[in-house]
Design an enzyme around this catalytic site. Structure first.
Site, PDB file in Angstrom:
ATOM      1  N   CYS A   2       0.861  -1.177   0.000  1.00 49.60           N
ATOM      2  CA  CYS A   2       0.000   0.000   0.000  1.00 49.60           C
ATOM      3  C   CYS A   2       0.894   1.221   0.000  1.00 49.60           C
ATOM      4  O   CYS A   2       2.093   1.130   0.215  1.00 49.60           O
ATOM      5  CB  CYS A   2      -0.875   0.043   1.245  1.00 49.60           C
ATOM      6  SG  CYS A   2      -1.984  -1.360   1.380  1.00 49.60           S
ATOM      7  N   GLY A  28      -0.907   0.470  -4.873  1.00 53.52           N
ATOM      8  CA  GLY A  28      -2.211  -0.080  -4.511  1.00 53.52           C
ATOM      9  C   GLY A  28      -3.288   0.504  -5.411  1.00 53.52           C
ATOM     10  O   GLY A  28      -3.401   1.720  -5.506  1.00 53.52           O
ATOM     11  N   ASN A 101       0.750   0.492   5.807  1.00 56.81           N
ATOM     12  CA  ASN A 101       1.331  -0.315   4.734  1.00 56.81           C
ATOM     13  C   ASN A 101       2.076  -1.473   5.385  1.00 56.81           C
ATOM     14  O   ASN A 101       2.950  -1.238   6.223  1.00 56.81           O
ATOM     15  CB  ASN A 101       2.298   0.537   3.905  1.00 56.81           C
ATOM     16  CG  ASN A 101       3.131  -0.272   2.908  1.00 56.81           C
ATOM     17  OD1 ASN A 101       4.247   0.116   2.578  1.00 56.81           O
ATOM     18  ND2 ASN A 101       2.620  -1.376   2.425  1.00 56.81           N
ATOM     19  N   GLY A 102       1.707  -2.676   5.024  1.00 54.59           N
ATOM     20  CA  GLY A 102       2.386  -3.837   5.584  1.00 54.59           C
ATOM     21  C   GLY A 102       1.397  -4.920   5.951  1.00 54.59           C
ATOM     22  O   GLY A 102       0.253  -4.922   5.485  1.00 54.59           O
ATOM     23  N   TYR A 257      10.541  -4.656  -7.795  1.00 49.60           N
ATOM     24  CA  TYR A 257       9.272  -4.408  -8.481  1.00 49.60           C
ATOM     25  C   TYR A 257       8.460  -3.249  -7.927  1.00 49.60           C
ATOM     26  O   TYR A 257       7.989  -2.389  -8.667  1.00 49.60           O
ATOM     27  CB  TYR A 257       8.431  -5.692  -8.444  1.00 49.60           C
ATOM     28  CG  TYR A 257       6.977  -5.510  -8.846  1.00 49.60           C
ATOM     29  CD1 TYR A 257       6.628  -5.231 -10.164  1.00 49.60           C
ATOM     30  CD2 TYR A 257       5.953  -5.627  -7.904  1.00 49.60           C
ATOM     31  CE1 TYR A 257       5.289  -5.067 -10.532  1.00 49.60           C
ATOM     32  CE2 TYR A 257       4.614  -5.469  -8.266  1.00 49.60           C
ATOM     33  CZ  TYR A 257       4.291  -5.189  -9.580  1.00 49.60           C
ATOM     34  OH  TYR A 257       2.977  -5.023  -9.942  1.00 49.60           O
TER      35      TYR A 257
HETATM   36  O1  LIG Z   1       4.645 -13.739 -12.953  1.00 48.94           O
HETATM   37  P1  LIG Z   1       3.524 -12.788 -12.689  1.00 48.94           P
HETATM   38  O2  LIG Z   1       2.590 -13.314 -11.665  1.00 48.94           O
HETATM   39  O3  LIG Z   1       2.844 -12.358 -13.929  1.00 48.94           O
HETATM   40  O4  LIG Z   1       4.132 -11.501 -11.976  1.00 48.94           O
HETATM   41  C1  LIG Z   1       5.256 -10.801 -12.421  1.00 48.94           C
HETATM   42  C2  LIG Z   1       4.889  -9.691 -13.367  1.00 48.94           C
HETATM   43  O5  LIG Z   1       3.981  -8.762 -12.737  1.00 48.94           O
HETATM   44  C3  LIG Z   1       4.574  -7.485 -12.654  1.00 48.94           C
HETATM   45  O6  LIG Z   1       4.129  -6.632 -13.711  1.00 48.94           O
HETATM   46  P2  LIG Z   1       2.893  -5.623 -13.587  1.00 48.94           P
HETATM   47  O7  LIG Z   1       2.050  -5.727 -14.787  1.00 48.94           O
HETATM   48  O8  LIG Z   1       2.205  -5.810 -12.286  1.00 48.94           O
HETATM   49  O9  LIG Z   1       3.526  -4.154 -13.479  1.00 48.94           O
HETATM   50  P3  LIG Z   1       4.580  -3.303 -14.332  1.00 48.94           P
HETATM   51  O10 LIG Z   1       3.838  -2.610 -15.433  1.00 48.94           O
HETATM   52  O11 LIG Z   1       5.105  -2.330 -13.318  1.00 48.94           O
HETATM   53  O12 LIG Z   1       5.656  -4.173 -14.859  1.00 48.94           O
HETATM   54  C4  LIG Z   1       6.052  -7.721 -12.794  1.00 48.94           C
HETATM   55  O13 LIG Z   1       6.706  -6.578 -13.326  1.00 48.94           O
HETATM   56  C5  LIG Z   1       6.104  -8.882 -13.756  1.00 48.94           C
HETATM   57  O14 LIG Z   1       5.953  -8.419 -15.076  1.00 48.94           O
HETATM   58  N1  LIG Z   2      -0.326  -4.129   1.100  1.00 49.38           N
HETATM   59  C1  LIG Z   2      -0.532  -3.572   2.260  1.00 49.38           C
HETATM   60  O1  LIG Z   2       0.266  -2.804   2.769  1.00 49.38           O
HETATM   61  C2  LIG Z   2      -1.812  -3.981   2.937  1.00 49.38           C
HETATM   62  C3  LIG Z   2      -2.187  -3.292   4.216  1.00 49.38           C
HETATM   63  C4  LIG Z   2      -3.206  -4.103   5.028  1.00 49.38           C
HETATM   64  N2  LIG Z   2      -2.619  -5.329   5.512  1.00 49.38           N
HETATM   65  C5  LIG Z   2      -4.431  -4.389   4.178  1.00 49.38           C
HETATM   66  O2  LIG Z   2      -4.654  -5.459   3.740  1.00 49.38           O
HETATM   67  O3  LIG Z   2      -5.210  -3.534   3.922  1.00 49.38           O
HETATM   68 MG   LIG Z   3       5.750  -6.240 -15.217  1.00 47.13          MG
END
Ligand SMILES: O=P(O)(O)OC[C@H]1O[C@H](OP(=O)(O)OP(=O)(O)O)[C@H](O)[C@@H]1O
Ligand SMILES: NC(=O)CC[C@H](N)C(=O)O
Ligand SMILES: [Mg+2]
Length: 505
Positions: A2, A28, A101-102, A257
């Site tokens: 988040c 998020g 967040n967490g 990421y």
């Molecule tokens: O193996 P998977 O379960 O598919 O997860 C990994 C993928 O998901 C994320 O991309 P995402 O589309 O979330 O965001 P980005 O546009 O920042 O790359 C990450 O960058 C990989 O591309």
């Molecule tokens: N990704 C997060 O930081 C999640 C915060 C909190 N545990 C929720 O689920 O809302």
């Molecule tokens: Mg990606």
């Protein structure tokens, strides 16, 4: 993951909070919320949706006040219901609104304690609502109507002793000030900034430094692991270490990421760390795949672009943007269900066939988690005429669930779980697959701040830094949050017991 933000300003903060949330949107996409405090009254607007959809002009107009917090949510506990959107609110003591967040790893035990000892009712399954009530309970013990910084810090110290897991939090305490703190391992990031105005200094905390940049605050420093920051309503800054033995161990997946490349976390440029990841992985590819006939290096937008460019430089091969990203589709990995994630990959990315036709391509991604993206992207590369499709991941194999704020609760859903690299390669139908080594990943990030002795790397090595994660816990989160449970709609829609003043239209 988040995103959280808080500002104690000298003029209305609604627009700055909104703008900060828009640059934290990548953390998020499920829900967003803002609370402002004006003359002792809390104004709240929160709902499911992206920042731009949740806040309309009429909501913004009502979010008056020079002091407030905001949140963008990616659920890791409880449901996706709007009742679990944040900030959360409790009216006693003082009136506190709170964003987190967490993820807490002892939420299960705490729920009992909060009911029996603190006699507080938690109406959702959110760990964040629980955490707010634990803080409220500790502050309840303070005397006087006005909190001293010492009292606030003492309460945070007690909270640290009770809760386990990852947490970066921000709260407004009516009539007192803004409180923010970070868990003793600093798993989730939190930065502190300041803006000088003719009426005095304004302070801001945010999950990522990019949010400070976006609204004209100057980055002061990262909030240290275990440290608390308290800014009084009149704008006095107080800070104190509130954990007994803080150890810096930031989550390495932020660098892989989650975070934006233009952020700095714990003194490390996220961008520079990704360039380093590209350098290390490029060297490994050059060594292990010396005989391969790679014609071109192609990133899988968006996060892997910085890594892929550096790999191309290392290999002395052309770098081409063979996939075009639809700018109106968000991140697929943080979408709530696998069906939506699968569908979104093709809506999000489209190939430029000329970059693939009759070529041996090396596709680069930052990570392979469930394999949703890699499998479909390889298929698209082949449909576009690629002769051979090799695949490189800037992160090592992800074989363990995450319990600290990334929604990967089930090992079975991870493509690398129980599989060797060749098997994963077969599943995603690559002609070759290579992963970064964990030591190289750690070095890539650590060389930018050698003071950090370790990182939270549990998704790669199963070593959970808080030391309290056992099989029973992993089994429980798997049962509660795996795809099957989510599909069966076992997670009930909750009603919002909080102030309704602005959650409706
Ligand atoms: O193996 P998977 O379960 O598919 O997860 C990994 C993928 O998901 C994320 O991309 P995402 O589309 O979330 O965001 P980005 O546009 O920042 O790359 C990450 O960058 C990989 O591309
Ligand atoms: N990704 C997060 O930081 C999640 C915060 C909190 N545990 C929720 O689920 O809302
Ligand atoms: Mg990606």
């Amino acid at each position: 993951m988040c995103g959280i933000v808080g500002i104690v300003g000298k003029s209305p903060v609604n627009q700055a909070l909104y703008d900060a949330l828009t640059v934290l949107q990548h953390r998020g996409q499920d829900a967003a919320g803002i609370v402002t405090v004006d003359d002792g009254v809390i104004h709240l607007r929160k709902d499911n949706g992206l920042v731009r959809d949740v806040f309309h002009t009429r909501h913004m107009k009502r979010l008056t006040g020079q002091f407030g917090i905001g949140h963008v949510r990616y659920p890791t506990a409880g449901s996706s219901s709007s009742a679990e959107a944040q900030p959360f609110y409790v009216n006693s003591p003082y009136g506190i609104a709170f964003a987190h967040n967490g993820n807490l790893t002892n939420a299960h035990e705490l729920k009992d304690e909060v009911a029996k000892v603190a006699k507080r009712h938690i109406n959702t399954t959110s760990d964040s609502e629980l955490l707010l009530n634990i803080i409220a309970h500790e502050l309840q013990n303070c005397e006087g109507l006005h909190l001293t910084p010492e009292e606030v810090f003492k309460a945070v110290s007690k909270v640290h002793l009770k809760i386990r897991g990852a947490y970066a939090v921000v709260a407004v305490i009516i009539g007192n000030g803004m409180l923010a703190f970070r868990d003793p391992f600093g798993i989730r990031p939190l930065s502190l900034g300041k803006r000088k105005t003719e009426f005095g200094d304004e302070y801001m905390v945010a999950s990522e430094s990019v949010a400070l940049d976006a609204v004209g605050f100057t980055f002061i420093r990262d909030v240290a692991p275990g440290e608390a920051v308290y800014v009084t309503e009149s704008g006095e800054l107080h800070t104190q270490q509130c954990a007994h033995q803080p150890i810096s161990a930031p989550c390495i997946f932020e660098f892989v990421y989650f975070a934006r490349p233009d952020s700095f976390i714990d003194g490390i440029s996220v961008y520079a760390s990704r360039v380093n990841m590209g350098r290390k992985l490029g060297q490994k590819i050059a060594k292990e795949w010396a005989d391969l006939d790679i014609d071109v290096v192609i990133p899988i937008p968006e996060t892997s672009t910085d890594v892929a460019l550096q790999i191309a430089l290392e290999l002395d091969k052309p770098y081409r943007q063979g996939f075009v990203k639809n700018r109106y589709i968000g991140r697929t990995f943080i979408m709530p269900g696998q069906t939506m994630r699968r569908k979104s990959v093709r809506r999000k990315l489209n190939a430029i066939p000329s970059e693939f036709k009759d070529k041996s391509v090396l596709l680069v991604d930052d990570s392979i988690v469930r394999g949703t993206t890699s499998e479909q992207i390889i298929e698209m590369a082949r449909e576009s005429g690629a002769k051979k499709v090799y695949f490189a991941s800037a992160a090592p194999e992800i074989r363990f669930p995450n319990v600290y704020g990334i929604d990967m609760p089930s090992a079975n859903e991870l493509i690398a779980y129980g599989r060797e690299i060749e098997q994963i390669s077969d599943l995603i139908r690559a002609d070759g697959l290579i992963f970064q080594d964990l030591d190289d990943l750690i070095d890539a990030v650590r060389e930018l701040n050698p003071d950090i002795k370790r990182f939270e790397t549990s998704v790669f090595d199963g070593n959970y830094i808080t030391g309290d994660v056992d099989n029973a816990y992993l089994q429980r989160i798997d049962n509660m949050r795996n795809e099957e449970t989510k599909n069966e709609g076992m997670q009930t829609e909750l009603s919002n017991l909080e102030m309704h003043n602005m959650s409706q239209d």
